[in-house]
Every structure is written in structure tokens, then in C-alpha cells.
Design a protein around this motif. Structure first.
Motif, PDB file in Angstrom:
ATOM      1  N   ASP A  98       4.593   5.747  -0.442  1.00 34.77           N
ATOM      2  CA  ASP A  98       6.052   5.679  -0.325  1.00 34.77           C
ATOM      3  C   ASP A  98       6.594   6.520   0.827  1.00 34.77           C
ATOM      4  N   ALA A  99       5.726   7.279   1.487  1.00 33.89           N
ATOM      5  CA  ALA A  99       6.171   8.175   2.559  1.00 33.89           C
ATOM      6  C   ALA A  99       6.520   7.394   3.821  1.00 33.89           C
ATOM      7  N   PRO A 100       7.297   7.996   4.723  1.00 41.63           N
ATOM      8  CA  PRO A 100       7.572   7.340   6.015  1.00 41.63           C
ATOM      9  C   PRO A 100       6.277   6.980   6.733  1.00 41.63           C
ATOM     10  N   LEU A 101       6.290   5.858   7.421  1.00 39.56           N
ATOM     11  CA  LEU A 101       5.075   5.353   8.064  1.00 39.56           C
ATOM     12  C   LEU A 101       4.616   6.268   9.196  1.00 39.56           C
ATOM     13  N   PRO A 102       3.309   6.484   9.308  1.00 42.23           N
ATOM     14  CA  PRO A 102       2.771   7.173  10.483  1.00 42.23           C
ATOM     15  C   PRO A 102       2.890   6.265  11.700  1.00 42.23           C
ATOM     16  N   PRO A 103       2.652   6.792  12.904  1.00 35.98           N
ATOM     17  CA  PRO A 103       2.965   6.017  14.112  1.00 35.98           C
ATOM     18  C   PRO A 103       1.989   4.916  14.470  1.00 35.98           C
ATOM     19  N   ARG A 104       0.812   4.868  13.828  1.00 39.21           N
ATOM     20  CA  ARG A 104      -0.196   3.912  14.285  1.00 39.21           C
ATOM     21  C   ARG A 104      -0.871   3.237  13.096  1.00 39.21           C
ATOM     22  N   PRO A 105      -1.456   2.039  13.305  1.00 40.21           N
ATOM     23  CA  PRO A 105      -2.209   1.388  12.230  1.00 40.21           C
ATOM     24  C   PRO A 105      -3.501   2.140  11.946  1.00 40.21           C
ATOM     25  N   GLY A 106      -3.978   2.019  10.694  1.00 38.84           N
ATOM     26  CA  GLY A 106      -5.215   2.670  10.301  1.00 38.84           C
ATOM     27  C   GLY A 106      -6.270   1.660   9.892  1.00 38.84           C
ATOM     28  N   GLN A 107      -7.319   2.156   9.271  1.00 41.55           N
ATOM     29  CA  GLN A 107      -8.416   1.294   8.831  1.00 41.55           C
ATOM     30  C   GLN A 107      -7.925   0.218   7.875  1.00 41.55           C
ATOM     31  N   ALA A 108      -6.932   0.543   7.053  1.00 39.80           N
ATOM     32  CA  ALA A 108      -6.392  -0.418   6.098  1.00 39.80           C
ATOM     33  C   ALA A 108      -5.366  -1.351   6.734  1.00 39.80           C
ATOM     34  N   GLY A 109      -5.158  -1.222   8.050  1.00 39.25           N
ATOM     35  CA  GLY A 109      -4.122  -2.007   8.708  1.00 39.25           C
ATOM     36  C   GLY A 109      -4.634  -3.033   9.691  1.00 39.25           C
ATOM     37  N   ARG A 110      -5.917  -3.367   9.587  1.00 45.20           N
ATOM     38  CA  ARG A 110      -6.455  -4.398  10.482  1.00 45.20           C
ATOM     39  C   ARG A 110      -5.798  -5.746  10.210  1.00 45.20           C
ATOM     40  N   SER A 111      -5.621  -6.537  11.240  1.00 42.63           N
ATOM     41  CA  SER A 111      -4.956  -7.825  11.064  1.00 42.63           C
ATOM     42  C   SER A 111      -5.802  -8.743  10.191  1.00 42.63           C
ATOM     43  N   THR A 112      -5.131  -9.644   9.502  1.00 43.47           N
ATOM     44  CA  THR A 112      -5.823 -10.584   8.620  1.00 43.47           C
ATOM     45  C   THR A 112      -6.808 -11.451   9.404  1.00 43.47           C
ATOM     46  N   ALA A 113      -6.403 -11.890  10.585  1.00 45.48           N
ATOM     47  CA  ALA A 113      -7.277 -12.747  11.396  1.00 45.48           C
ATOM     48  C   ALA A 113      -8.529 -11.990  11.837  1.00 45.48           C
ATOM     49  N   ALA A 114      -8.357 -10.755  12.303  1.00 42.90           N
ATOM     50  CA  ALA A 114      -9.504  -9.960  12.748  1.00 42.90           C
ATOM     51  C   ALA A 114     -10.430  -9.648  11.581  1.00 42.90           C
ATOM     52  N   LEU A 115      -9.836  -9.349  10.437  1.00 43.60           N
ATOM     53  CA  LEU A 115     -10.629  -9.011   9.258  1.00 43.60           C
ATOM     54  C   LEU A 115     -11.429 -10.220   8.769  1.00 43.60           C
ATOM     55  N   ALA A 116     -10.793 -11.395   8.763  1.00 48.94           N
ATOM     56  CA  ALA A 116     -11.482 -12.607   8.325  1.00 48.94           C
ATOM     57  C   ALA A 116     -12.654 -12.934   9.250  1.00 48.94           C
TER      58      ALA A 116
END
Length: 250
Positions: free
Chosen positions: A93-111
Motif C-alpha cells: 500500500d506504500a507509495p511506489l518506488p521509482p523503478r520496476p522490480g523483479q515482480a514487475g516484468r512485462s507479461t509478454a517478456a515473462l511469457a
């Protein structure tokens, strides 16, 4: 002089314990930068940064003991698991950090990564084809749109410390960043499905929690790490570990 203990070591990074201090040596300076930044931003207990001189990060040990370890029964109480769930919710629930992390990979790249990895698991004879195929089907549910949250990115139960029923510290933030909240919940409960209800009791059910997606992340994460674990001297085939997680979806 304090004894030097190797906590974990492989070709990418190593962690040493010297008394009440941990020394993290990482070949990738960006991971250390992410860790320092995330610990400063996270609204949950984190280790104190003692000093930072690339490629080494020195942090203080957190009090308490790890909630558990993959492949071993957890002796922590249901209340401790619920407290961990509440801490995870506070992070998400905290304010977002400035960059994507390991859990933020795109669906297309992950697939694409998942399909490549599944092919290698079968062609190299690491896992049976039926086990891989079934878990690839289960994993599909994780490949959907999601709302970014502040995620830890590698929220294994060994990274969450408790004293009694209180969370005293969450460690190892090098994969933190914007990502899918259910990835964290799935990583945290991987191999400990029996504690999922306790975690969710603390996390709260006032948001849309799709259990099929959590199950999908169990399969997806396990499929992606089996070969890496073997190559780096770990045993995903040990009882209760990643391969058993995959078998449980059959």
C-alpha cells in the motif's frame, strides 16, 4: 575476532556474516543500489545500513529469527504468519518506488521467458514433459494485467524475521520495485500452502485476491528457477522445495 560465516555464495553474489554484521558482495552494482534505495523507502522494518562501499554493502543483523525456510516445517505461530501478511500489505500500500522490480516484468517478456525455460527443462531432461506442461497451463493465470504495487520481489520466508508474533525485519531487497502484489504473496507462501490462510488473514481480504493467480505464480516461479538453482549448487528436488511444488499442481 568474530567468525566469518558464509551465508550464501555463488557466481553472482555472496553474503558473509561477521558477528552482528552482514557483508553483501554483488557483482552487479545496480542490485546494491536498488537494495539501499528500497530499504530507505519501505514502511516496514528493514536492516540498518552500516556502510556502503561498492561492491560491498554492510548491514546490521535484524533481531528475531527467520519465519521459516523452504523445504522445512515452520514452527512460527499462525499469529506470526498473519503479522507477516499485515507487513506485506503495508508494503504493497506504500507509495511506489521509482523503478520496476523483479515482480514487475512485462507479461509478454515473462511469457516468452517461461516458454523458453519450459522447452529447456524438457529437452535437457531436467523435468518430465507432463509435469512441465501441466504447470505451464497453471502458470497462464499469472499472465494478466495487474496494478503496480511496492513489491519486495524475492519475499522468501527466510527473508522475514519475527520475534514471537511480531515482524522484526525484512531483508534482501535487491529485487524490489514496482510489481505484481500477488507475486510477493506467492513467493512468500511457496512450499507453505498450509499457511496461506493465515497470511491472508493479516493481509486483508478487502481487495481482489485471486487464489488461482497465487497458485499460478507458484508454478511460474518454480519453473523459472529450477535450472538456475541446479546450476548454482542448490537442490530444487529436495523434499518440499520447487519440484515438489510443481508436483502438487498435478
Amino acid at each position: 575476532m568474530d567468525e566469518v560465516k558464509v551465508v550464501v555464495a555463488h557466481s553472482e553474489r555472496a553474503t558473509l556474516r561477521v558477528g552482528d554484521m552482514f557483508l553483501k558482495v554483488d557483482a552487479d552494482q545496480a542490485r546494491i543500489d536498488v537494495e539501499v534505495e528500497a530499504m530507505a523507502l519501505a514502511p516496514v522494518p528493514t536492516p540498518e545500513v552500516l556502510w556502503h562501499k561498492p561492491p560491498v554493502l554492510a548491514i546490521a543483523a535484524v533481531p528475531g529469527t527467520a519465519l521459516g525456510r523452504l523445504g522445512e516445517p515452520s514452527t512460527a505461530s499462525p499469529a506470526a504468519w498473519a503479522a507477516a501478511g499485515a507487513a506485506i500489505r503495508k508494503l504493497h500500500d506504500a507509495p511506489l518506488p521509482p523503478r520496476p522490480g523483479q515482480a514487475g516484468r512485462s507479461t509478454a517478456a515473462l511469457a516468452a521467458e517461461l516458454d523458453d525455460e519450459c522447452k529447456l527443462l524438457v529437452t535437457n531432461g531436467v523435468l518430465p514433459a507432463d509435469l512441465v506442461t501441466r504447470n505451464r497451463q497453471v502458470a497462464e493465470a499469472a499472465l494478466r494485467p495487474w496494478t503496480p504495487a511496492f513489491t519486495h520481489g524475492d519475499l522468501q520466508i527466510a527473508h522475514v524475521f519475527v520475534d514471537g508474533d511480531e515482524v522484526t525485519g525484512i531483508i534482501d531487497w535487491s529485487e524490489a520495485g514496482q510489481g505484481d502484489a500477488l507475486y510477493d504473496l506467492a513467493t512468500f507462501t511457496l512450499g507453505h500452502e498450509e499457511h496461506l490462510d493465515d497470511v491472508l488473514a493479516g493481509y486483508g481480504t478487502d481487495i481482489d485476491l485471486d487464489l488461482d493467480v497465487i497458485h499460478a505464480w507458484w508454478s511460474l516461479r518454480s519453473l523459472l528457477v529450477v535450472r538456475w538453482l541446479v546450476d548454482h549448487g542448490f537442490d530444487p528436488f529436495a523434499p518440499g522445495c520447487e519440484v515438489d511444488v510443481l508436483r502438487s499442481r498435478m
